[in-house]
Design a protein around this motif. Structure first.
Motif, PDB file in Angstrom:
ATOM      1  N   ARG A  52      56.834   5.293 -71.798  1.00 25.34           N
ATOM      2  CA  ARG A  52      57.300   4.078 -69.933  1.00 25.34           C
ATOM      3  C   ARG A  52      57.634   5.124 -68.900  1.00 25.34           C
ATOM      4  O   ARG A  52      57.496   3.655 -68.376  1.00 25.34           O
ATOM      5  N   LEU A  53      57.405   6.008 -68.796  1.00 23.14           N
ATOM      6  CA  LEU A  53      58.040   6.729 -67.323  1.00 23.14           C
ATOM      7  C   LEU A  53      56.543   6.677 -66.333  1.00 23.14           C
ATOM      8  O   LEU A  53      56.911   6.549 -65.039  1.00 23.14           O
ATOM      9  N   HIS A  54      55.760   6.222 -67.432  1.00 23.32           N
ATOM     10  CA  HIS A  54      54.330   6.253 -66.607  1.00 23.32           C
ATOM     11  C   HIS A  54      54.099   7.795 -65.127  1.00 23.32           C
ATOM     12  O   HIS A  54      54.082   7.889 -63.626  1.00 23.32           O
ATOM     13  N   ALA A  59      52.953   9.658 -59.310  1.00 21.37           N
ATOM     14  CA  ALA A  59      52.539  11.314 -58.192  1.00 21.37           C
ATOM     15  C   ALA A  59      51.471  10.006 -57.416  1.00 21.37           C
ATOM     16  O   ALA A  59      51.720  10.378 -56.335  1.00 21.37           O
ATOM     17  N   GLN A  60      51.399   8.780 -58.139  1.00 22.67           N
ATOM     18  CA  GLN A  60      50.263   7.700 -56.835  1.00 22.67           C
ATOM     19  C   GLN A  60      51.269   7.183 -56.148  1.00 22.67           C
ATOM     20  O   GLN A  60      51.601   7.421 -54.909  1.00 22.67           O
ATOM     21  N   ILE A  61      52.383   6.852 -56.518  1.00 22.19           N
ATOM     22  CA  ILE A  61      54.012   6.293 -55.450  1.00 22.19           C
ATOM     23  C   ILE A  61      54.156   7.832 -54.467  1.00 22.19           C
ATOM     24  O   ILE A  61      54.712   7.583 -53.248  1.00 22.19           O
ATOM     25  N   LEU A  62      54.296   8.970 -54.700  1.00 17.77           N
ATOM     26  CA  LEU A  62      54.877   9.660 -53.884  1.00 17.77           C
ATOM     27  C   LEU A  62      53.650  10.000 -52.842  1.00 17.77           C
ATOM     28  O   LEU A  62      54.276  10.245 -51.629  1.00 17.77           O
ATOM     29  N   MET A  63      52.314   9.811 -53.002  1.00 17.13           N
ATOM     30  CA  MET A  63      51.950  10.530 -51.749  1.00 17.13           C
ATOM     31  C   MET A  63      51.129   8.712 -51.171  1.00 17.13           C
ATOM     32  O   MET A  63      50.550   9.093 -50.106  1.00 17.13           O
ATOM     33  N   ASP A  64      52.164   7.676 -51.651  1.00 14.15           N
ATOM     34  CA  ASP A  64      51.559   6.582 -50.822  1.00 14.15           C
ATOM     35  C   ASP A  64      52.140   7.089 -49.308  1.00 14.15           C
ATOM     36  O   ASP A  64      52.976   7.146 -48.405  1.00 14.15           O
ATOM     37  N   PRO A  65      51.021   5.796 -48.317  1.00 15.26           N
ATOM     38  CA  PRO A  65      51.261   5.631 -47.120  1.00 15.26           C
ATOM     39  C   PRO A  65      53.241   4.963 -46.719  1.00 15.26           C
ATOM     40  O   PRO A  65      52.987   5.429 -46.197  1.00 15.26           O
ATOM     41  N   THR A  66      52.681   3.554 -47.805  1.00 13.29           N
ATOM     42  CA  THR A  66      53.894   3.382 -47.577  1.00 13.29           C
ATOM     43  C   THR A  66      55.523   4.598 -47.545  1.00 13.29           C
ATOM     44  O   THR A  66      56.287   4.039 -46.361  1.00 13.29           O
ATOM     45  N   ARG A 243      63.683   1.586 -48.693  1.00 14.03           N
ATOM     46  CA  ARG A 243      62.983   0.907 -48.828  1.00 14.03           C
ATOM     47  C   ARG A 243      61.817   0.294 -49.268  1.00 14.03           C
ATOM     48  O   ARG A 243      60.883  -0.009 -49.867  1.00 14.03           O
ATOM     49  N   ALA A 244      61.467   1.759 -49.280  1.00 15.89           N
ATOM     50  CA  ALA A 244      59.481   1.976 -48.407  1.00 15.89           C
ATOM     51  C   ALA A 244      59.457   1.458 -50.513  1.00 15.89           C
ATOM     52  O   ALA A 244      59.074   1.299 -51.085  1.00 15.89           O
ATOM     53  N   GLY A 245      60.580   2.412 -51.657  1.00 10.27           N
ATOM     54  CA  GLY A 245      60.171   2.409 -52.846  1.00 10.27           C
ATOM     55  C   GLY A 245      60.725   0.578 -53.008  1.00 10.27           C
ATOM     56  O   GLY A 245      60.036   0.762 -54.040  1.00 10.27           O
ATOM     57  N   GLN A 246      61.666   0.703 -52.840  1.00  4.56           N
ATOM     58  CA  GLN A 246      61.744  -0.882 -53.050  1.00  4.56           C
ATOM     59  C   GLN A 246      61.271  -1.769 -53.095  1.00  4.56           C
ATOM     60  O   GLN A 246      60.410  -2.868 -53.933  1.00  4.56           O
ATOM     61  N   ASP A 247      60.030  -2.509 -52.079  1.00  4.62           N
ATOM     62  CA  ASP A 247      58.766  -2.629 -51.210  1.00  4.62           C
ATOM     63  C   ASP A 247      57.967  -2.207 -52.440  1.00  4.62           C
ATOM     64  O   ASP A 247      57.170  -3.540 -53.022  1.00  4.62           O
ATOM     65  N   ILE A 248      57.548  -1.530 -52.803  1.00  5.11           N
ATOM     66  CA  ILE A 248      56.357  -0.953 -53.689  1.00  5.11           C
ATOM     67  C   ILE A 248      56.624  -0.948 -55.257  1.00  5.11           C
ATOM     68  O   ILE A 248      56.074  -2.123 -56.168  1.00  5.11           O
ATOM     69  N   SER A 258      59.255   3.981 -59.038  1.00  4.14           N
ATOM     70  CA  SER A 258      59.185   3.917 -58.034  1.00  4.14           C
ATOM     71  C   SER A 258      60.831   4.247 -57.549  1.00  4.14           C
ATOM     72  O   SER A 258      60.567   5.687 -56.348  1.00  4.14           O
ATOM     73  N   LEU A 259      62.180   4.645 -57.972  1.00  4.40           N
ATOM     74  CA  LEU A 259      62.998   4.796 -57.462  1.00  4.40           C
ATOM     75  C   LEU A 259      62.767   6.580 -57.946  1.00  4.40           C
ATOM     76  O   LEU A 259      63.752   7.787 -57.613  1.00  4.40           O
ATOM     77  N   ILE A 260      62.247   7.191 -59.486  1.00  2.00           N
ATOM     78  CA  ILE A 260      62.270   8.972 -59.396  1.00  2.00           C
ATOM     79  C   ILE A 260      61.222   9.472 -58.016  1.00  2.00           C
ATOM     80  O   ILE A 260      61.638  10.212 -58.279  1.00  2.00           O
ATOM     81  N   ALA A 261      60.486   9.076 -58.210  1.00  2.00           N
ATOM     82  CA  ALA A 261      59.250   9.782 -56.688  1.00  2.00           C
ATOM     83  C   ALA A 261      59.907   9.356 -55.495  1.00  2.00           C
ATOM     84  O   ALA A 261      60.534  10.358 -54.918  1.00  2.00           O
ATOM     85  N   VAL A 262      61.051   8.659 -55.208  1.00  2.00           N
ATOM     86  CA  VAL A 262      61.935   8.466 -54.254  1.00  2.00           C
ATOM     87  C   VAL A 262      63.100   9.942 -54.270  1.00  2.00           C
ATOM     88  O   VAL A 262      62.734  10.303 -53.574  1.00  2.00           O
ATOM     89  N   SER A 263      63.677   9.612 -56.022  1.00  2.00           N
ATOM     90  CA  SER A 263      64.698  10.752 -56.223  1.00  2.00           C
ATOM     91  C   SER A 263      63.839  11.912 -55.550  1.00  2.00           C
ATOM     92  O   SER A 263      64.722  13.270 -55.186  1.00  2.00           O
ATOM     93  N   LEU A 264      62.360  12.211 -55.561  1.00  2.00           N
ATOM     94  CA  LEU A 264      62.191  13.814 -55.866  1.00  2.00           C
ATOM     95  C   LEU A 264      61.977  14.252 -54.647  1.00  2.00           C
ATOM     96  O   LEU A 264      62.235  15.320 -54.138  1.00  2.00           O
TER      97      LEU A 264
END
Length: 318
Positions: A52-54, A59-66, A243-248, A258-264
């Motif tokens: 469920r962690l996906h 990895a996609q969210i980490l490099m998302d332009p937003t 805020r970018a992570g919340q929008d995604i 999203s929260l894990i990507a932002v935390s990283l």
């Protein structure tokens, strides 16, 4: 060559044996290490095997332009707010230590006001200050105005965030710098004054370089804290990395990834700041007895400590 007898019965004494060094055992310490190792292995296994962690989505969210644009905003806010905080903190600390009651009282009032109210409230105040002063002008006090601007056009969301974070940080840095200046022996400033140095020269050449040893550790903590405090600007609709992570997450319903990507991203930059703080402390702590060893020195001492028991055991066997 005959061996002289050292006993009454005429027999020779045996040669002295080398002492065997037995290390002190710490069963409680090893039990704690085993418990921590088991818990760490369980945590890593849960993070890697939970479907469920996906991680592909993370990895996609980490490099998302937003997210990258929000990361840039976060870093800019951190740098600008800390610059305002450092400069303002030094000025306020000097004013606070001044013998002029007006200067010291004004600095104390500023510190009291900005430390006594939450930074989130200050962000809202700077954002909605146009309700009290729709325009900002410069001119002669109580006289004609030369230039006038609308507050909302002059103070954008980003500017309001920088002012709110920077001025709040200046109040805290003022107390940190003041404690560092107070830690310098007063006799050194007296000696500098006897040599004909001005008050500004004493502060720049004598007091501040020595105060940095006390100022640097809490300043590093404040910088790391500022990097995370910038997440509050999302409350005034400024798009930072949080805020970018919340929008995604609101678009894709992938809240945990999203929260894990932002935390990283936060962990990565706080780690860099921690390493920088470590070496800056070593630079200003030269000549101190409590100077912490560098990582290469720790590795060298660890290898040396492991070689010594082996050499002692070899000597005892021979």
């Amino acid at each position: 060559m005959a061996i002289e007898s050292d006993r009454r019965d005429g027999t020779t004494a045996a040669p002295p044996q080398s002492l065997a060094f037995v290390p002190v055992r710490h069963p409680g310490r090893w039990a704690g290490v085993a418990a921590v190792a088991v818990l760490a292995a369980m945590f890593v296994n849960a993070m890697l095997t939970n479907p469920r962690l996906h991680w592909d989505v993370i990895a996609q969210i980490l490099m998302d332009p937003t997210v990258l644009r929000g990361l840039r905003t976060t870093l800019e806010l951190t740098v600008l707010a800390m610059a305002i905080g450092l400069i303002g903190g030094v000025v306020l600390a000097v004013m606070r230590l001044s013998s002029n009651r007006l200067l010291s009282g004004s600095a104390w009032l500023f510190i009291w006001a900005f430390r006594g109210t939450p930074v989130l409230v200050q962000l809202f105040l700077w954002n909605f200050l146009s309700a009290l002063w729709p325009t900002v002008s410069i001119g002669i006090p109580f006289g004609p105005e030369f230039y006038t601007w609308e507050y909302n056009a002059l103070v954008s969301l980003f500017t309001a965030a920088v002012l709110g974070l920077g001025l709040n940080e200046a109040a805290y840095m003022a107390e940190i710098v003041r404690s560092g200046i107070s830690s310098v022996d007063h006799g050194q400033t007296e000696a500098a004054a006897a040599l004909g140095m001005s008050r500004r020269q004493q502060l720049r050449r004598i007091v501040l370089p020595q105060a940095m040893r006390v100022v640097i550790p809490p300043t590093g903590n404040e910088t790391i804290s500022m990097l995370k405090t910038t997440s509050l600007v999302s409350a005034i609709s400024l798009v930072d990395i949080t805020r970018a992570g919340q929008d995604i997450a609101s678009r894709t319903f992938q809240n945990i990834p999203s929260l894990i990507a932002v935390s990283l991203w936060y962990l990565f930059f706080t780690s860099l700041l921690t390493i920088g703080q470590y070496y800056i402390e070593r630079h200003y702590g030269r000549g101190s007895r409590s100077l912490p060893p560098a990582p290469p020195q720790r590795l060298r001492s660890l290898l040396t400590a492991r070689r010594k028991p082996a050499a002692s055991a070899a000597g005892g066997t021979s």
